[in-house]
Design a protein around this motif. Sequence first.
Motif, PDB file in Angstrom:
ATOM      1  N   GLU A 141       0.838  -1.192   0.000  1.00 45.08           N
ATOM      2  CA  GLU A 141       0.000   0.000   0.000  1.00 45.08           C
ATOM      3  C   GLU A 141       0.869   1.238   0.000  1.00 45.08           C
ATOM      4  O   GLU A 141       1.957   1.246   0.570  1.00 45.08           O
ATOM      5  CB  GLU A 141      -0.917   0.017   1.225  1.00 45.08           C
ATOM      6  N   MET A 142       0.351   2.289  -0.625  1.00 45.88           N
ATOM      7  CA  MET A 142       1.023   3.590  -0.592  1.00 45.88           C
ATOM      8  C   MET A 142       0.586   4.305   0.678  1.00 45.88           C
ATOM      9  O   MET A 142      -0.314   3.852   1.380  1.00 45.88           O
ATOM     10  CB  MET A 142       0.653   4.400  -1.831  1.00 45.88           C
ATOM     11  N   ASP A 143       1.178   5.449   0.951  1.00 42.54           N
ATOM     12  CA  ASP A 143       0.842   6.212   2.158  1.00 42.54           C
ATOM     13  C   ASP A 143      -0.640   6.540   2.222  1.00 42.54           C
ATOM     14  O   ASP A 143      -1.232   6.541   3.287  1.00 42.54           O
ATOM     15  CB  ASP A 143       1.663   7.505   2.224  1.00 42.54           C
ATOM     16  N   GLY A 144      -1.250   6.841   1.082  1.00 41.37           N
ATOM     17  CA  GLY A 144      -2.675   7.195   1.046  1.00 41.37           C
ATOM     18  C   GLY A 144      -3.592   5.991   1.071  1.00 41.37           C
ATOM     19  O   GLY A 144      -4.788   6.127   0.966  1.00 41.37           O
ATOM     20  N   GLY A 145      -3.039   4.767   1.195  1.00 39.73           N
ATOM     21  CA  GLY A 145      -3.847   3.580   1.263  1.00 39.73           C
ATOM     22  C   GLY A 145      -4.137   2.974  -0.106  1.00 39.73           C
ATOM     23  O   GLY A 145      -4.843   1.993  -0.200  1.00 39.73           O
ATOM     24  N   GLU A 146      -3.600   3.552  -1.176  1.00 37.86           N
ATOM     25  CA  GLU A 146      -3.824   3.009  -2.502  1.00 37.86           C
ATOM     26  C   GLU A 146      -2.663   2.089  -2.880  1.00 37.86           C
ATOM     27  O   GLU A 146      -1.550   2.235  -2.398  1.00 37.86           O
ATOM     28  CB  GLU A 146      -3.941   4.132  -3.523  1.00 37.86           C
TER      29      GLU A 146
ATOM     30  N   ASP B 104       0.370   0.570  -4.896  1.00 44.56           N
ATOM     31  CA  ASP B 104       1.426   1.118  -5.762  1.00 44.56           C
ATOM     32  C   ASP B 104       1.220   0.605  -7.172  1.00 44.56           C
ATOM     33  O   ASP B 104       0.928  -0.566  -7.387  1.00 44.56           O
ATOM     34  CB  ASP B 104       2.816   0.654  -5.282  1.00 44.56           C
TER      35      ASP B 104
END
Length: 157
Positions: A148-153, A155
């Motif tokens: 997951e990316m920092d925003g929860g999405e 990569d």
Amino acid sequence: MQTIAEYITKKAAINAVENAPIELFQSEWEEIEEAINAAPAADVAPVVRWIPVSERLPKPETEVMIACNRNGYRFIATAIHEDGTLFVEDSDWNWNDIWEYGRYDEERDDYIIPEGWWESRCFTPDDVYNCPVDCEVTHWMPMPELPEMDGGEVDEP
């Protein structure tokens, strides 16, 4: 709330101290037990192993990683296994050129996806989905979780 693994690990530590060849006063023992129970649990990844196809196959339509053997060369790909009972209309996957592989059912006016390993990345020409794996599949394992990316999405590559 403790997981089973945390409970077993902490219980083993408590038992080790409790059975140690030293004498503790009851008040000291209670403090030690409280300290062990208050310790944070380690974040341990679950054990994932390669499963031989001779042992069992994954559920149909479930994407997994496969280990293949082509003329003595081993490699890894992603694929699904079909059990030969599912119709294209009922599948969660896109099927191109299934008429080349599938058995047509006039009553349902649909093709039955043949039993076997299918993939959509390594063995495929452009714009074609779900091609048969044309070599021996020896093992498989579940797909890992996506990062997951920092925003929860997820990569993107």
